[in-house]
Design an enzyme around this catalytic site. Structure first.
Site, PDB file in Angstrom:
ATOM      1  N   CYS A 197      14.496  10.235   5.523  1.00 42.15           N
ATOM      2  CA  CYS A 197      14.453   9.807   6.923  1.00 42.15           C
ATOM      3  C   CYS A 197      15.798  10.044   7.606  1.00 42.15           C
ATOM      4  O   CYS A 197      15.858  10.575   8.699  1.00 42.15           O
ATOM      5  CB  CYS A 197      14.049   8.351   7.010  1.00 42.15           C
ATOM      6  SG  CYS A 197      14.995   7.295   5.919  1.00 42.15           S
TER       7      CYS A 197
ATOM      8  N   GLU B  65      10.291   1.310  10.318  1.00 38.25           N
ATOM      9  CA  GLU B  65      11.332   2.302   9.976  1.00 38.25           C
ATOM     10  C   GLU B  65      10.680   3.665  10.112  1.00 38.25           C
ATOM     11  O   GLU B  65       9.945   4.103   9.230  1.00 38.25           O
ATOM     12  CB  GLU B  65      11.816   2.095   8.530  1.00 38.25           C
ATOM     13  CG  GLU B  65      12.494   0.767   8.273  1.00 38.25           C
ATOM     14  CD  GLU B  65      13.896   0.698   8.847  1.00 38.25           C
ATOM     15  OE1 GLU B  65      14.341   1.672   9.499  1.00 38.25           O
ATOM     16  OE2 GLU B  65      14.552  -0.336   8.657  1.00 38.25           O
TER      17      GLU B  65
ATOM     18  N   LYS C 181       0.844  -1.199   0.000  1.00 33.43           N
ATOM     19  CA  LYS C 181       0.000   0.000   0.000  1.00 33.43           C
ATOM     20  C   LYS C 181       0.876   1.245   0.000  1.00 33.43           C
ATOM     21  O   LYS C 181       1.502   1.577   1.005  1.00 33.43           O
ATOM     22  CB  LYS C 181      -0.914   0.040   1.232  1.00 33.43           C
ATOM     23  CG  LYS C 181      -1.988   1.112   1.075  1.00 33.43           C
ATOM     24  CD  LYS C 181      -2.534   1.632   2.385  1.00 33.43           C
ATOM     25  CE  LYS C 181      -1.679   2.699   3.006  1.00 33.43           C
ATOM     26  NZ  LYS C 181      -1.512   3.918   2.218  1.00 33.43           N
TER      27      LYS C 181
HETATM   28  P1  NAD Z   1       2.952   8.744   7.421  1.00 32.44           P
HETATM   29  O1  NAD Z   1       3.174   7.983   8.664  1.00 32.44           O
HETATM   30  O2  NAD Z   1       2.022   9.884   7.451  1.00 32.44           O
HETATM   31  O3  NAD Z   1       2.412   7.784   6.255  1.00 32.44           O
HETATM   32  C1  NAD Z   1       3.118   6.641   5.845  1.00 32.44           C
HETATM   33  C2  NAD Z   1       2.134   5.604   5.316  1.00 32.44           C
HETATM   34  O4  NAD Z   1       1.288   5.171   6.373  1.00 32.44           O
HETATM   35  C3  NAD Z   1       1.230   6.074   4.198  1.00 32.44           C
HETATM   36  O5  NAD Z   1       1.108   5.039   3.254  1.00 32.44           O
HETATM   37  C4  NAD Z   1      -0.096   6.299   4.921  1.00 32.44           C
HETATM   38  O6  NAD Z   1      -1.210   6.151   4.080  1.00 32.44           O
HETATM   39  C5  NAD Z   1      -0.068   5.179   5.933  1.00 32.44           C
HETATM   40  N1  NAD Z   1      -0.950   5.364   7.090  1.00 32.44           N
HETATM   41  C6  NAD Z   1      -1.486   6.489   7.586  1.00 32.44           C
HETATM   42  N2  NAD Z   1      -2.210   6.232   8.700  1.00 32.44           N
HETATM   43  C7  NAD Z   1      -2.117   4.900   8.925  1.00 32.44           C
HETATM   44  C8  NAD Z   1      -2.609   4.022   9.945  1.00 32.44           C
HETATM   45  N3  NAD Z   1      -3.349   4.456  10.955  1.00 32.44           N
HETATM   46  N4  NAD Z   1      -2.283   2.723   9.874  1.00 32.44           N
HETATM   47  C9  NAD Z   1      -1.503   2.256   8.877  1.00 32.44           C
HETATM   48  N5  NAD Z   1      -1.010   3.028   7.888  1.00 32.44           N
HETATM   49  C10 NAD Z   1      -1.302   4.347   7.910  1.00 32.44           C
HETATM   50  O7  NAD Z   1       4.411   9.179   6.938  1.00 32.44           O
HETATM   51  P2  NAD Z   1       4.781  10.108   5.689  1.00 32.44           P
HETATM   52  O8  NAD Z   1       4.375  11.511   6.043  1.00 32.44           O
HETATM   53  O9  NAD Z   1       4.306   9.485   4.435  1.00 32.44           O
HETATM   54  O10 NAD Z   1       6.383   9.998   5.694  1.00 32.44           O
HETATM   55  C11 NAD Z   1       7.198  10.871   6.419  1.00 32.44           C
HETATM   56  C12 NAD Z   1       7.758  10.212   7.659  1.00 32.44           C
HETATM   57  O11 NAD Z   1       8.346   8.963   7.316  1.00 32.44           O
HETATM   58  C13 NAD Z   1       8.875  10.996   8.323  1.00 32.44           C
HETATM   59  O12 NAD Z   1       8.718  10.992   9.726  1.00 32.44           O
HETATM   60  C14 NAD Z   1      10.131  10.231   7.969  1.00 32.44           C
HETATM   61  O13 NAD Z   1      11.206  10.408   8.853  1.00 32.44           O
HETATM   62  C15 NAD Z   1       9.636   8.841   7.933  1.00 32.44           C
HETATM   63  N6  NAD Z   1      10.490   7.997   7.106  1.00 32.44           N
HETATM   64  C16 NAD Z   1      11.283   7.064   7.726  1.00 32.44           C
HETATM   65  C17 NAD Z   1      12.143   6.278   6.974  1.00 32.44           C
HETATM   66  C18 NAD Z   1      13.030   5.248   7.625  1.00 32.44           C
HETATM   67  O14 NAD Z   1      13.594   4.425   6.935  1.00 32.44           O
HETATM   68  N7  NAD Z   1      13.170   5.236   8.937  1.00 32.44           N
HETATM   69  C19 NAD Z   1      12.192   6.434   5.596  1.00 32.44           C
HETATM   70  C20 NAD Z   1      11.362   7.385   4.997  1.00 32.44           C
HETATM   71  C21 NAD Z   1      10.512   8.158   5.767  1.00 32.44           C
END
Ligand code: NAD
Length: 474
Positions: A281, A247, A173
């Site tokens: 990230c 992650e 997803k």
């Molecule tokens: P987000 O958590 O808003 O969304 C990520 C995904 O989760 C999306 O697909 C979203 O639709 C889904 N989602 C939303 N609510 C959910 C729920 N309740 N249950 C399950 N899935 C749900 O994150 P974002 O804004 O897309 O990404 C930015 C964040 O990601 C930043 O904090 C960044 O640091 C982190 N990030 C971490 C890594 C890593 O490897 N550690 C890599 C990239 C990004």
């Protein structure tokens, strides 16, 4: 307007529902993606379950061969995928230091090839006249992958390929904000994979991820995204005791020691702080600099920041694209305003330009310290606080005083001294004289509230397997 298909059980979803995908450089919808319902999710999970016995029992070489075919398909379609990434995510095709959309596609190919080269070894614990103990790796079943909007294609590859390599089937997803390159990737994979092995669902309704986290047909969730969402997933997944790899967010600190050469290190510091406009990230997000070289390093970084070009990434010569979405842009602008009110000094940027799109300039903020939002919170955008320190132990304490623990770095002319200090950083990856450099064979993951589990290489592959120990009495 082009409509992108979601593939479940080897064919496009039978639905006329779609949602619009915005180009952040214009703020306008430029394509449609099929929208999946919770019934479609059930269909995808059922297809993955049905495909699991066949896929998991394939000889290892067959799965390796399929991964190699996927790498070749990605290569063949790299221009199309890069264009799609630029349109939906905003990163320039080439970008500053070549770290744009083509870099992401190149990374996706490299990781696919590296994952194909991994093994599923059998470990022998004892082999005596009386007893042989073998440890076998077995796939878990159906893996649910949930990805963010910053590197939609590369992170999908990081999740999906090791899952497939080890014999699992997958329901993927993508973020509702960047589903298109991922949808195209799944379509390409389905040209070579058996039906149901890799399925994709997406929707802008916002509930699919939550439904996946508690779905009884999914055995593991691999999630990359924010820490608050990771906590929700962990809570929802507990009902079925799913395996998890999380992650999550980072607020990586870098410590620059007094003996570092500002001129020499400034380009690398700049590149790793602003890679993907800071929406990375493990980007460098808090820069602690010794007072002896503080002004000189600030001046070097400001000279680079004031020379780069921000704009629509489809145009030639653009170094940085827009922020991917308006909500994130507002966070960046808020943190900048808060820093300004705290009396910080802006060396570049800091003012949102007029006009369409979610643009924000490359912004360097000096004379700021811990206790301000820009330092304490993850900005996830093109803004970097530069913090002065006098005592290195104090800098280390401040670097570690974060609830995040993804990455960190130490910069110095004395590699041995820097290595000693870096090993005391509380984070999953620590770099010396660099930051955010990943390797497909080196484990990558966070500690503290940056999550748990690792990706990449043999350690990463093990996250998609359970261990079965065979005790053979002779
Ligand atoms: P987000 O958590 O808003 O969304 C990520 C995904 O989760 C999306 O697909 C979203 O639709 C889904 N989602 C939303 N609510 C959910 C729920 N309740 N249950 C399950 N899935 C749900 O994150 P974002 O804004 O897309 O990404 C930015 C964040 O990601 C930043 O904090 C960044 O640091 C982190 N990030 C971490 C890594 C890593 O490897 N550690 C890599 C990239 C990004």
């Amino acid at each position: 307007m082009t409509e992108y298909k979601l593939i479940v059980d080897g064919k496009p979803l039978a639905t006329t529902d779609t949602f619009g995908v915005v180009n952040p450089a214009t703020g306008e919808v430029f394509a449609q993606c099929q929208a999946a319902s919770s019934e479609h999710l059930d269909q995808a999970v059922a297809a993955a379950r049905k495909a699991f016995p066949g896929w998991s029992q394939q000889p290892d070489e067959v799965r390796v061969g399929k991964l190699k075919e996927i790498a070749a398909l990605l290569q063949e379609h790299s221009e199309e995928l890069a264009q799609l990434l630029t349109r939906e995510q905003g990163k320039p095709l080439q970008g500053f230091a070549g770290l744009g959309a083509h870099f992401e596609v190149g990374g996706a190919i490299a990781w696919t090839e590296a994952t194909a080269a991994l093994h599923m070894p059998v470990d022998v614990i004892e082999d005596s006249d009386q007893l042989r103990i073998e440890v076998h790796r077995k796939p878990l079943g159906v893996v649910g992958s949930i990805t963010p909007w910053n590197y939609p294609l590369m992170i999908a590859v990081w999740h999906v390929l090791p899952a497939l390599r080890s014999g699992n089937t997958v329901v993927l997803k993508p973020s509702e904000m960047t589903p298109l390159a991922t949808a195209r990737f799944v379509e390409l994979c389905n040209q070579v994979l058996p039906a149901g092995v890799l399925n994709i669902v997406a929707s802008n309704a916002g509930s699919l991820g939550a439904a996946m986290s508690k779905h009884s047909g999914i055995d593991k969730i691999v999630f990359t995204g924010s820490t608050p969402t990771g906590k929700r997933i962990m809570s929802a997944a507990s009902a079925t005791l799913k395996r998890l790899t999380l992650e999550l967010g980072g607020n990586d600190a870098a410590i620059v020691l007094a003996d570092a050469d500002p001129k020499k290190i400034a380009p690398a510091i700049f590149a790793t702080a602003f890679i993907n406009s800071g929406q990375t990230c493990a980007a460098l997000k808090r820069l602690y600099v010794h007072e002896g070289i503080y002004e000189e390093l600030c001046a070097e970084l400001a000279a680079i920041a004031n020379s780069v070009k921000v704009g629509n990434g489809l145009e030639p010569g653009i170094d940085f694209g827009p922020v991917q979405n308006e909500a994130q842009l507002n966070i960046v602008a808020e943190l900048a305003d808060d820093a300004r009110q705290a009396g910080a000094r802006f060396l570049s940027g800091g003012v949102r330009p007029q006009g369409p799109g979610y643009f924000y300039p490359i912004t360097l903020v000096a004379d700021i310290s811990d206790g301000t939002r820009l330092v304490d919170e993850e900005p996830f955008g093109p803004i970097l606080p530069i913090i002065k320190f006098t005592d290195v132990e104090d800098a280390l304490r401040r670097a570690n005083a974060s609830e995040n623990g993804l990455g960190g770095s130490v910069w110095s002319a004395d590699v041995e001294k820097a290595t000693q200090l870096a090993s005391r950083l509380e984070c999953g990856s620590a770099w010396i004289n660099n930051h955010a450099i990943l390797h497909p064979m080196a484990p990558f993951g966070g500690v503290k509230q940056s999550g748990f589990g690792v990706e990449f290489g043999q350690f990463g592959l093990d996250e998609y397997c359970s261990l079965q120990t065979l005790h053979i009495s002779k």
